[in-house]
Design an enzyme around this catalytic site. Structure first.
Site, PDB file in Angstrom:
ATOM      1  N   LYS A  16       0.819  -1.211   0.000  1.00  0.00           N
ATOM      2  CA  LYS A  16       0.000   0.000   0.000  1.00  0.00           C
ATOM      3  C   LYS A  16       0.861   1.274   0.000  1.00  0.00           C
ATOM      4  O   LYS A  16       0.594   2.204  -0.748  1.00  0.00           O
ATOM      5  CB  LYS A  16      -0.906  -0.025   1.237  1.00  0.00           C
ATOM      6  CG  LYS A  16      -1.999   0.994   1.222  1.00  0.00           C
ATOM      7  CD  LYS A  16      -3.050   0.639   2.260  1.00  0.00           C
ATOM      8  CE  LYS A  16      -2.469   0.712   3.658  1.00  0.00           C
ATOM      9  NZ  LYS A  16      -3.125   1.735   4.494  1.00  0.00           N
ATOM     10  N   ARG A  91     -11.547   4.428   9.476  1.00  0.00           N
ATOM     11  CA  ARG A  91     -11.299   3.062   9.917  1.00  0.00           C
ATOM     12  C   ARG A  91     -12.591   2.321  10.235  1.00  0.00           C
ATOM     13  O   ARG A  91     -12.589   1.117  10.376  1.00  0.00           O
ATOM     14  CB  ARG A  91     -10.431   3.058  11.186  1.00  0.00           C
ATOM     15  CG  ARG A  91      -8.963   3.313  10.917  1.00  0.00           C
ATOM     16  CD  ARG A  91      -8.150   2.956  12.150  1.00  0.00           C
ATOM     17  NE  ARG A  91      -6.807   3.486  12.077  1.00  0.00           N
ATOM     18  CZ  ARG A  91      -5.828   2.936  11.368  1.00  0.00           C
ATOM     19  NH1 ARG A  91      -6.059   1.833  10.696  1.00  0.00           N
ATOM     20  NH2 ARG A  91      -4.642   3.482  11.345  1.00  0.00           N
ATOM     21  N   ARG A 130      10.323 -15.042   4.484  1.00  0.00           N
ATOM     22  CA  ARG A 130      11.382 -14.050   4.276  1.00  0.00           C
ATOM     23  C   ARG A 130      12.492 -14.153   5.325  1.00  0.00           C
ATOM     24  O   ARG A 130      12.222 -14.384   6.498  1.00  0.00           O
ATOM     25  CB  ARG A 130      10.795 -12.632   4.361  1.00  0.00           C
ATOM     26  CG  ARG A 130       9.837 -12.296   3.258  1.00  0.00           C
ATOM     27  CD  ARG A 130       9.521 -10.822   3.232  1.00  0.00           C
ATOM     28  NE  ARG A 130       8.853 -10.355   4.432  1.00  0.00           N
ATOM     29  CZ  ARG A 130       7.953  -9.364   4.443  1.00  0.00           C
ATOM     30  NH1 ARG A 130       7.634  -8.744   3.317  1.00  0.00           N
ATOM     31  NH2 ARG A 130       7.396  -8.979   5.574  1.00  0.00           N
ATOM     32  N   ARG A 163      15.597 -13.630  10.818  1.00  0.00           N
ATOM     33  CA  ARG A 163      14.183 -13.484  10.473  1.00  0.00           C
ATOM     34  C   ARG A 163      13.533 -12.544  11.456  1.00  0.00           C
ATOM     35  O   ARG A 163      13.860 -12.559  12.640  1.00  0.00           O
ATOM     36  CB  ARG A 163      13.464 -14.836  10.592  1.00  0.00           C
ATOM     37  CG  ARG A 163      13.845 -15.828   9.542  1.00  0.00           C
ATOM     38  CD  ARG A 163      13.232 -17.187   9.850  1.00  0.00           C
ATOM     39  NE  ARG A 163      13.824 -18.187   8.969  1.00  0.00           N
ATOM     40  CZ  ARG A 163      13.324 -18.528   7.785  1.00  0.00           C
ATOM     41  NH1 ARG A 163      12.182 -17.992   7.384  1.00  0.00           N
ATOM     42  NH2 ARG A 163      13.927 -19.398   7.021  1.00  0.00           N
ATOM     43  N   ARG A 175      -2.578 -11.061  11.492  1.00  0.00           N
ATOM     44  CA  ARG A 175      -2.631  -9.689  10.955  1.00  0.00           C
ATOM     45  C   ARG A 175      -3.674  -9.595   9.844  1.00  0.00           C
ATOM     46  O   ARG A 175      -4.425  -8.627   9.754  1.00  0.00           O
ATOM     47  CB  ARG A 175      -1.261  -9.285  10.391  1.00  0.00           C
ATOM     48  CG  ARG A 175      -0.221  -8.914  11.436  1.00  0.00           C
ATOM     49  CD  ARG A 175       0.842  -7.968  10.878  1.00  0.00           C
ATOM     50  NE  ARG A 175       1.624  -8.522   9.780  1.00  0.00           N
ATOM     51  CZ  ARG A 175       2.859  -9.017   9.908  1.00  0.00           C
ATOM     52  NH1 ARG A 175       3.441  -9.050  11.088  1.00  0.00           N
ATOM     53  NH2 ARG A 175       3.512  -9.464   8.864  1.00  0.00           N
TER      54      ARG A 175
END
Ligand SMILES: [Zn+2]
Length: 221
Positions: A16, A91, A130, A163, A175
């Site tokens: 975003k 929101r 990742r 990490r 999340r």
């Protein structure tokens, strides 16, 4: 009359921030983030800024009314004439309705609410795999980008990797669930107003950028 008023929605990891910067570059839009707006209004000592400061110093949350007043002041400034991207507000459906009213009073409306849509499990795989070289910071991924020689950084030869603790699958899933729960009422609100634009956001950054440019070109016409 101001240019388009865009709302950009997307979960963490959907890019975003990157896309908002590109919309600024491509169209001269200005991203208005609630946190930045509050800080600037407090620093400038505007009426709404002074109210916000008092509330924050009392350790309380700044009310929607104050945020809206700050947003209204900001949107009256000449540098946002080409349009804005709202970030962090609204929101809730209640805030969205209040924003609609504020805009209507100025003869405007939300031009488009753009939802960057991800595939949750693919996003979990992407984010949770990742890791980076501890020495030089080069990025790697369990599935998509392993070093040529296992355990040795391609770039610097380092052998220690790290990490982020919050990049594990469970945290990423949480999340995403929190994001969906929070934005579902907003998505419904803007869908009802027929300004919702769903953009698949699992592809390349340039592909998403092109999709967004199409939308902005269309709604600005
Ligand atoms: Zn390295």
């Amino acid at each position: 009359m101001m240019g388009p008023v865009l709302i950009l929605l997307g979960p963490p990891g959907a890019g975003k921030g990157t896309q908002a910067r590109m919309l600024e570059e491509d169209f001269g839009l200005v991203q208005l983030s609630t946190g930045d707006l509050l800080r600037a209004a407090v620093a400038a000592g505007t009426e709404a800024g002074r109210k916000a400061k008092a509330v924050m110093e009392a350790g309380q949350l700044v009310s929607d009314d104050i945020v809206l007043a700050i947003l209204k002041d900001r949107m009256a400034q000449p540098d946002v004439a080409k349009g804005v991207i709202l970030d962090g507000f609204p929101r809730t459906a209640g805030q969205a309705a209040a924003l609609d009213k504020l805009l209507a009073d100025a003869g405007q409306k939300v031009t488009a609410a753009i939802s960057l849509e991800v595939e949750d499990e693919a996003m979990v795989a992407r984010v949770s795999g990742r890791y980076t070289c501890a020495a030089c910071g080069e990025g790697y991924h369990d599935e998509f980008k392993q070093p040529a020689q296992a355990g040795v950084c391609d770039k610097c030869g380092g052998t220690a990797f790290k990490r982020r603790a919050d990049d594990n699958a469970e945290t990423v899933r949480e999340r995403l669930q929190a994001y969906h729960a929070q934005t579902a009422p907003l998505i419904a609100h803007y869908d009802r107003l027929s300004v919702l634009e769903r953009v698949p956001a699992m592809g390349s950054i340039d592909g998403i950028r092109a999709s967004l440019a199409d939308i902005v070109g269309r709604v600005s016409a």
